[in-house]
Design a protein around this motif. Structure first.
Motif, PDB file in Angstrom:
ATOM      1  N   PRO A 310     -12.188  98.277 -37.972  1.00  0.00           N
ATOM      2  CA  PRO A 310     -11.342  99.113 -37.109  1.00  0.00           C
ATOM      3  C   PRO A 310     -11.309  98.604 -35.671  1.00  0.00           C
ATOM      4  O   PRO A 310     -12.170  97.810 -35.246  1.00  0.00           O
ATOM      5  CB  PRO A 310     -12.020 100.483 -37.185  1.00  0.00           C
ATOM      6  N   ASP A 311     -10.339  99.092 -34.902  1.00  0.00           N
ATOM      7  CA  ASP A 311     -10.168  98.598 -33.541  1.00  0.00           C
ATOM      8  C   ASP A 311     -11.139  99.225 -32.544  1.00  0.00           C
ATOM      9  O   ASP A 311     -11.009  99.043 -31.333  1.00  0.00           O
ATOM     10  CB  ASP A 311      -8.728  98.809 -33.066  1.00  0.00           C
ATOM     11  N   SER A 312     -12.151  99.930 -33.041  1.00  0.00           N
ATOM     12  CA  SER A 312     -13.230 100.427 -32.184  1.00  0.00           C
ATOM     13  C   SER A 312     -14.366  99.406 -32.066  1.00  0.00           C
ATOM     14  O   SER A 312     -15.217  99.525 -31.179  1.00  0.00           O
ATOM     15  CB  SER A 312     -13.778 101.740 -32.751  1.00  0.00           C
ATOM     16  N   VAL A 313     -14.377  98.398 -32.921  1.00  0.00           N
ATOM     17  CA  VAL A 313     -15.441  97.388 -32.926  1.00  0.00           C
ATOM     18  C   VAL A 313     -15.180  96.340 -31.848  1.00  0.00           C
ATOM     19  O   VAL A 313     -14.059  95.856 -31.688  1.00  0.00           O
ATOM     20  CB  VAL A 313     -15.542  96.708 -34.309  1.00  0.00           C
ATOM     21  N   THR A 314     -16.243  95.999 -31.103  1.00  0.00           N
ATOM     22  CA  THR A 314     -16.120  94.971 -30.066  1.00  0.00           C
ATOM     23  C   THR A 314     -16.938  93.721 -30.379  1.00  0.00           C
ATOM     24  O   THR A 314     -16.598  92.635 -29.929  1.00  0.00           O
ATOM     25  CB  THR A 314     -16.566  95.518 -28.702  1.00  0.00           C
ATOM     26  N   ILE A 315     -18.020  93.873 -31.148  1.00  0.00           N
ATOM     27  CA  ILE A 315     -18.923  92.757 -31.414  1.00  0.00           C
ATOM     28  C   ILE A 315     -19.199  92.644 -32.913  1.00  0.00           C
ATOM     29  O   ILE A 315     -19.472  93.637 -33.584  1.00  0.00           O
ATOM     30  CB  ILE A 315     -20.270  92.926 -30.678  1.00  0.00           C
ATOM     31  N   ILE A 316     -19.112  91.408 -33.421  1.00  0.00           N
ATOM     32  CA  ILE A 316     -19.552  91.084 -34.782  1.00  0.00           C
ATOM     33  C   ILE A 316     -20.764  90.172 -34.644  1.00  0.00           C
ATOM     34  O   ILE A 316     -20.691  89.109 -34.042  1.00  0.00           O
ATOM     35  CB  ILE A 316     -18.441  90.396 -35.592  1.00  0.00           C
ATOM     36  N   GLY A 317     -21.889  90.608 -35.180  1.00  0.00           N
ATOM     37  CA  GLY A 317     -23.147  89.911 -34.956  1.00  0.00           C
ATOM     38  C   GLY A 317     -23.281  88.591 -35.688  1.00  0.00           C
ATOM     39  O   GLY A 317     -22.498  88.240 -36.572  1.00  0.00           O
ATOM     40  N   ALA A 318     -24.305  87.842 -35.300  1.00  0.00           N
ATOM     41  CA  ALA A 318     -24.609  86.558 -35.926  1.00  0.00           C
ATOM     42  C   ALA A 318     -24.962  86.760 -37.393  1.00  0.00           C
ATOM     43  O   ALA A 318     -25.563  87.764 -37.768  1.00  0.00           O
ATOM     44  CB  ALA A 318     -25.771  85.890 -35.199  1.00  0.00           C
TER      45      ALA A 318
END
Length: 572
Positions: A310-318
């Motif tokens: 969704p467009d609420s996510v800012t970071i995708i982790g390693a």
């Protein structure tokens, strides 16, 4: 680890002392296989202390070589105010039980009291604003400590291996807690993180096995790798909504983690991990208020095929999707501004769907991953009416609308349309595939025009579905296919033998002449329904019977001519 940290502390102290004045002579004091270097011109002695005069005229104690178990550090030496403590006697440190630091001291240096294993009590004045790395490293008998209000950071390994520490007060002035600050503080039971702290670094509370409760401020943004790992009794933890980043293994082997059910596991609003075995062909849509995806969240999820972020996510982790070989589609919104290392490594069949000009597109290009404009994504829309579906490229917000219709002689009929986000009827912006489920396998699908005429859509019937392609939606009807083979006479010669004996030429007669190797009985037994090619490869069809008589006449004439010539030769 302890030995290496001692050595590191010794080397650090040596480097600091040497760097103070490279041009000056150096005196080395050695005691019980330890060596610390000081500048002979800068270093002075008083009682059992070596010290240096700082630029502001105050004193920093750099060495204590006494043997007392209870130490009260002087507030002044030779009329100069003591403001700093750099280190203590390495040979006697294990015997020190109590230390009082005078008011006016502002800094406690790196490894200042490191290895004071008998230290049980220390008084730190409010004047202290800085406590260095590993300052109390391996003070394994220390049970309580109060950090002054002026301290802003708890540095790397400050209380590392203080295994008897049960209580510590962290003031509101602290804004950062560094790596391994409370590593293996195995007796610590409760801790409160003040509001000013925005990050908890890697292994900060690693192996704090007695820690059962932790209160985290609403200002926290990130939690580092293994920050609470192996806190086996940690069962009550509330992650604030402000947290967007959680690194690998932050809560591994805690009661909180172990008590969670299988499936998507959230820590606050961060998708922390998919716990347990994932079912085959899993498609996931994350919650709309998800703020981040933690490190390693879906790594090795080999059954994951599709995920929508969704467009609420800012970071995708390693390592978030590391080694997901069956992941074929991931939707990354424009809100994502960071993707960690190896996040999509090992996803060899992946296509990223996102917006043109977004971070997702840049990431895809950099990592040579196929990228498709999300506005042109192939999507399947399914109606609740008989599960009719359409597959194609649709704008956001488009829905499939299906209504049952009435068409004469139809098994079933439907008015199939698309609606935009405002409810307006629209047509596809390209070719789409329509699928109509039915248990009737003998139908044709027709487009019903406004004037009632029908157009065959040439639909195919596969696995209980009629499928066809179109770029215009309207009313469609399933009508039973009652067509039969044509009874009109064919211009092609018939392959059927005559029903009766041939009495002469006939325009309707046809015959099959079999290969000479076949007997007459074989020829007569040939199935009347077989074509010439089925009855024998060498079989040929004759033409009109008149042609046969003409050929016979010509043959008779030829035989007569030959006989006449032979007869004449005999006579001569």
């Amino acid at each position: 680890m302890e030995k290496s940290k001692k050595m590191a502390a010794l080397i650090l102290a040596t480097m600091l002392a040497v760097s103070s004045s490279s041009a000056m002579a150096v005196t080395v004091l050695a005691e019980e296989d330890t060596a610390v270097a000081y500048s002979s011109s800068d270093t002075e002695s008083w009682s059992e202390y070596d010290y240096q005069i700082l630029d502001d005229g105050t004193i920093e104690i750099i060495y204590y070589y006494g043997c007392d178990e209870v130490i009260i550090i002087p507030s002044e030496i030779d009329g100069r105010k003591v403001t700093g403590i750099k280190g203590f006697n390495l040979s006697n440190k294990e015997n020190i039980k109590s230390i009082t630091i005078p008011d006016g001291v502002t800094s406690i240096g790196d490894s200042a009291f490191s290895g004071c294993r008998s230290l049980t009590d220390i008084t730190i004045p409010d004047s202290v604003t800085s406590i260095g790395c590993e300052a109390f490293y391996n003070c394994s008998s220390l049970t309580n400590i109060t950090i002054p209000d002026g301290v802003t950071s708890i540095e790397y390994g400050t209380f590392y291996d203080c295994s008897s520490l049960t209580n510590i007060t962290i003031p509101d002035s602290v804004t950062s807690i560094e790596c391994e600050a409370f590593y293996n503080c195995s007796s610590l039971t409760n801790i409160t993180i003040p509001d000013g702290v925005t990050s908890i670094e890697s292994e900060t509370f690693y192996n704090c096995q007695s820690l059962s409760n932790i209160d985290i401020s609403n200002s926290l943004i990130s939690i580092g790798m293994d920050a609470f790992a192996h806190c086996k009794n940690l069962k009550n933890i509330k992650i604030p909504d402000s947290v967007t980043t959680i690194e690998l293994g932050a809560f591994n082997d805690t009661l909180w983690y172990n008590n969670q059910p299988d499936g998507l596991l959230y820590a606050g609003k961060v998708l922390y991990l998919y716990k347990g075995e994932m079912p085959e062909n899993t498609k996931i849509t994350l919650k709309n208020d998800t703020s981040g995806i933690a490190d390693n969240a879906f790594s090795y999820c080999t059954n994951l095929t599709n995920i929508k972020i969704p467009d609420s996510v800012t970071i995708i982790g390693a390592w978030a999707f590391f080694s997901c070989p069956n992941l074929t589609a991931i939707e990354i919104p424009s809100s994502v501004i960071g993707i960690g290392v190896y996040a999509l490594l090992g996803c060899g069949n992946l296509t990223i769907y996102g917006n043109i000009g977004s971070y997702a597109e840049s990431y895809a290009n950099t990592n040579v991953i196929p990228f498709v404009d999300i506005n042109k994504k192939i999507t399947t829309l399914t109606s609740k009416v008989d599960n009719i579906s359409v597959n194609g490229t649709f704008d956001n917000g488009v829905i499939l609308n299906v209504e049952k219709a009435t068409v004469e002689n139809a098994v079933k009929a439907y008015n199939i349309t698309l609606k935009d986000e405002n409810g307006n009827t629209i047509q596809p912006n390209g070719t789409i595939t329509v699928s109509i489920p039915s248990d009737k396998a003998n139908c044709k699908v027709y487009l019903i025009k406004e004037d009632g005429t029908k157009v065959d859509m040439n639909a195919t019937y596969n696995n209980g579905n009629y499928e066809f392609t179109t770029d215009h939606l309207s009313i469609y009807a399933l009508i039973a296919d009652t067509s039969e083979p044509s009874n009109e006479p064919s211009n092609e010669p018939s392959n059927e033998p005559s029903n009766g004996p041939s009495n002469g030429p006939s325009n309707e007669q046809s015959s099959t002449i079999s290969d000479s190797s076949k007997s007459n009985s074989d020829t007569n037994n040939t199935d009347s329904n077989k074509t010439t090619s089925e009855t024998g490869k060498n079989g040929v069809e004759t033409g009109d019977s008149n042609n046969l008589f003409a050929m016979a006449a010509m043959l008779t004439g030829a035989i007569t001519a030959i006989s006449t010539i032979i007869f004449k030769k005999k006579r001569t």
